[in-house]
Design an enzyme around this catalytic site. Sequence first.
Site: not given
Length: 280
Positions: A97-98
């Site tokens: 989830k960057r």
Amino acid sequence: MSKAFGARLQDAMQAHGPLCAGIDPHRGLVESWGLSYDVAGLERFALTCVEAFAGRVAAVKPQSAFFEVFGSRGLAVLERVLTELRASGTLTILDAKRGDIGSTMSAYAEAYLGPDAVAPPDALTVSPYLGYESLRPAIDLAEENGRGLFVLALTSNPEGAEVQHAVRDGRSVAASVVEGAAGDNAAALPRGELGSVGLVIGATVGTAVRDLGLDLVAAATPVLAPGFGAQGGTVDTLAATFGAARHQVLAASSREILAAGPDPSRLASRAAQVAESLLR
């Protein structure tokens, strides 16, 4: 790579069923397998999952946080997991989830999607909440290298709706994310393929897809649907939630499958059972 990620995912779902098996080595699961919660236990847990899932499911999704908690030694285990699954021909989706802007987003993209990445997954989960276009470095680099993304769109946590359902100029945030993905997947639609920019939509979001008017079919998006199994998602809820886009959905299940461990044959059998149930 000869095929784009979306096309490869489509092939894998047809070959093995629409299941993404999670590798979530959190303390409770690791200890329930009779393993110590340390790097040695992490490695045994993760590599048992590799043995069980490699070549048997459409995709495998390691959750990066549960490896990161052990620092560089945990990341070394994660790199080995990704490398071994890749060698087996099994698609990997790294759940990290960057999301950031500018040069920082470019650096995240290089770390996971670039040609010199140490152990690149086939796809990466990303967060669009600095604006969909903030993801452009990752979108472009993934396309250049035959990799994919899964962009958060509708999550099942209660707080998610505060952001995802919010409306500006008559359009919800979730709808803007879907529209962004549709634009990036436009070339895949005439070929009858899934695009390489997917969406993360929880298996238990209820009527939100319909309520927000999200046209997932026209967007040609693969959909990663976490929450199948132990978190309440069922075959019936997937059908109700996604409707005509059901065939685009890759259901993610972790706890329901991992509870069958630590024996790899039992894990493999449980994964096969879940995958089979998704074909009904």
